[in-house]
Design a protein around this motif. Structure first.
Motif, PDB file in Angstrom:
ATOM      1  N   ALA A 170     -86.139 105.262  11.761  1.00 64.32           N
ATOM      2  CA  ALA A 170     -85.011 104.534  12.344  1.00 64.32           C
ATOM      3  C   ALA A 170     -84.952 103.096  11.845  1.00 64.32           C
ATOM      4  O   ALA A 170     -85.830 102.651  11.118  1.00 64.32           O
ATOM      5  N   ALA A 171     -83.919 102.406  12.249  1.00 66.08           N
ATOM      6  CA  ALA A 171     -83.697 100.967  12.044  1.00 66.08           C
ATOM      7  C   ALA A 171     -82.518 100.666  11.137  1.00 66.08           C
ATOM      8  O   ALA A 171     -82.179  99.511  10.962  1.00 66.08           O
ATOM      9  N   ILE A 172     -81.846 101.679  10.588  1.00 68.67           N
ATOM     10  CA  ILE A 172     -80.710 101.413   9.709  1.00 68.67           C
ATOM     11  C   ILE A 172     -79.539 100.792  10.467  1.00 68.67           C
ATOM     12  O   ILE A 172     -78.648 100.201   9.871  1.00 68.67           O
ATOM     13  N   GLU A 173     -79.564 100.873  11.790  1.00 70.35           N
ATOM     14  CA  GLU A 173     -78.463 100.291  12.554  1.00 70.35           C
ATOM     15  C   GLU A 173     -78.331  98.787  12.340  1.00 70.35           C
ATOM     16  O   GLU A 173     -77.247  98.227  12.470  1.00 70.35           O
ATOM     17  N   ARG A 174     -79.423  98.132  11.961  1.00 66.96           N
ATOM     18  CA  ARG A 174     -79.341  96.684  11.658  1.00 66.96           C
ATOM     19  C   ARG A 174     -78.421  96.428  10.477  1.00 66.96           C
ATOM     20  O   ARG A 174     -77.657  95.466  10.474  1.00 66.96           O
ATOM     21  N   MET A 175     -78.467  97.289   9.453  1.00 67.01           N
ATOM     22  CA  MET A 175     -77.598  97.131   8.294  1.00 67.01           C
ATOM     23  C   MET A 175     -76.142  97.294   8.693  1.00 67.01           C
ATOM     24  O   MET A 175     -75.277  96.533   8.276  1.00 67.01           O
ATOM     25  N   PHE A 176     -75.841  98.279   9.553  1.00 66.76           N
ATOM     26  CA  PHE A 176     -74.469  98.477  10.005  1.00 66.76           C
ATOM     27  C   PHE A 176     -73.988  97.269  10.812  1.00 66.76           C
ATOM     28  O   PHE A 176     -72.846  96.840  10.664  1.00 66.76           O
ATOM     29  N   ALA A 177     -74.855  96.719  11.644  1.00 69.07           N
ATOM     30  CA  ALA A 177     -74.479  95.545  12.450  1.00 69.07           C
ATOM     31  C   ALA A 177     -74.207  94.330  11.563  1.00 69.07           C
ATOM     32  O   ALA A 177     -73.323  93.530  11.865  1.00 69.07           O
ATOM     33  N   GLU A 178     -74.944  94.191  10.463  1.00 67.33           N
ATOM     34  CA  GLU A 178     -74.759  93.046   9.575  1.00 67.33           C
ATOM     35  C   GLU A 178     -73.576  93.230   8.624  1.00 67.33           C
ATOM     36  O   GLU A 178     -72.844  92.286   8.350  1.00 67.33           O
ATOM     37  N   ALA A 179     -73.380  94.434   8.104  1.00 68.67           N
ATOM     38  CA  ALA A 179     -72.366  94.650   7.068  1.00 68.67           C
ATOM     39  C   ALA A 179     -71.075  95.271   7.587  1.00 68.67           C
ATOM     40  O   ALA A 179     -70.034  95.142   6.955  1.00 68.67           O
ATOM     41  N   GLY A 180     -71.134  95.939   8.752  1.00 70.40           N
ATOM     42  CA  GLY A 180     -69.961  96.627   9.272  1.00 70.40           C
ATOM     43  C   GLY A 180     -69.161  95.772  10.232  1.00 70.40           C
ATOM     44  O   GLY A 180     -69.567  94.672  10.597  1.00 70.40           O
ATOM     45  N   THR A 181     -68.014  96.307  10.637  1.00 74.26           N
ATOM     46  CA  THR A 181     -67.164  95.668  11.638  1.00 74.26           C
ATOM     47  C   THR A 181     -67.275  96.473  12.927  1.00 74.26           C
ATOM     48  O   THR A 181     -66.928  97.664  12.940  1.00 74.26           O
ATOM     49  N   PRO A 182     -67.756  95.849  14.024  1.00 74.05           N
ATOM     50  CA  PRO A 182     -67.857  96.595  15.284  1.00 74.05           C
ATOM     51  C   PRO A 182     -66.464  96.938  15.810  1.00 74.05           C
ATOM     52  O   PRO A 182     -65.543  96.129  15.706  1.00 74.05           O
ATOM     53  N   VAL A 183     -66.313  98.143  16.338  1.00 71.53           N
ATOM     54  CA  VAL A 183     -65.052  98.573  16.944  1.00 71.53           C
ATOM     55  C   VAL A 183     -65.373  99.288  18.248  1.00 71.53           C
ATOM     56  O   VAL A 183     -66.496  99.726  18.470  1.00 71.53           O
ATOM     57  N   ASP A 184     -64.348  99.418  19.104  1.00 73.26           N
ATOM     58  CA  ASP A 184     -64.562 100.135  20.365  1.00 73.26           C
ATOM     59  C   ASP A 184     -63.843 101.483  20.308  1.00 73.26           C
ATOM     60  O   ASP A 184     -63.274 101.861  19.285  1.00 73.26           O
ATOM     61  N   ALA A 185     -63.845 102.204  21.430  1.00 73.30           N
ATOM     62  CA  ALA A 185     -63.307 103.565  21.481  1.00 73.30           C
ATOM     63  C   ALA A 185     -61.804 103.619  21.229  1.00 73.30           C
ATOM     64  O   ALA A 185     -61.266 104.685  20.933  1.00 73.30           O
TER      65      ALA A 185
END
Length: 140
Positions: free
Chosen positions: A114-129
């Motif tokens: 695990a831990a790839i979620e850090r990359m998504f948090a840094e490089a991605g755009t958070p969105v909601d439902a």
């Protein structure tokens, strides 16, 4: 590795979601929930979607296609996967995946450890439902 506090259950679209290269990635199980053993991502890949070629230095990825088709390329070799088919991609090997059809595809991605979620948090755009995907890119 820590031990998770409890076994959890997530309903559809529950979990942090990110958009990267127009693809939608929703985390169904995170490092914190699995004691650092794996991450489970529910992904929607629009027509023409998918990340550019890249290399993971530590994660093994397992793709499980749920709907549509995904073409995976690893070290120059391509394979198209349909519903129910899986592929395992090992670290240190260049790979990419792409939806080359005219319909969205959905797949589960398991990343270990695990831990790839850090990359998504840094490089991605958070969105909601309430997020609605932009117009699809043409397949290439």
């Amino acid at each position: 590795m820590s031990t998770p506090a409890s076994v959890g259950h997530a309903s559809p679209r529950i979990g942090q979601s990110f958009v990267m290269v127009n693809d939608l990635y929703t985390f169904r199980a995170t490092s914190a929930e699995t004691g650092g053993s794996y991450v489970l991502i529910d992904s929607i890949i629009p027509p023409g979607g998918g990340p550019p070629p890249h290399i993971h230095t530590r994660e093994t990825e397992v793709f499980v296609v749920i709907e549509g088709q995904i073409t995976c390329t690893e070290q120059g070799n391509s394979r198209t996967l349909g519903p129910g088919e899986t592929i395992t991609l090992l670290p240190h090997k260049p790979h990419a995946f792409r939806n080359t059809t005219d319909k969205p595809a959905r797949m589960l991605i398991i990343c270990l450890p695990a831990a790839i979620e850090r990359m998504f948090a840094e490089a991605g755009t958070p969105v909601d439902a309430s997020y609605v995907a932009p117009a699809a890119r043409p397949p290439t």
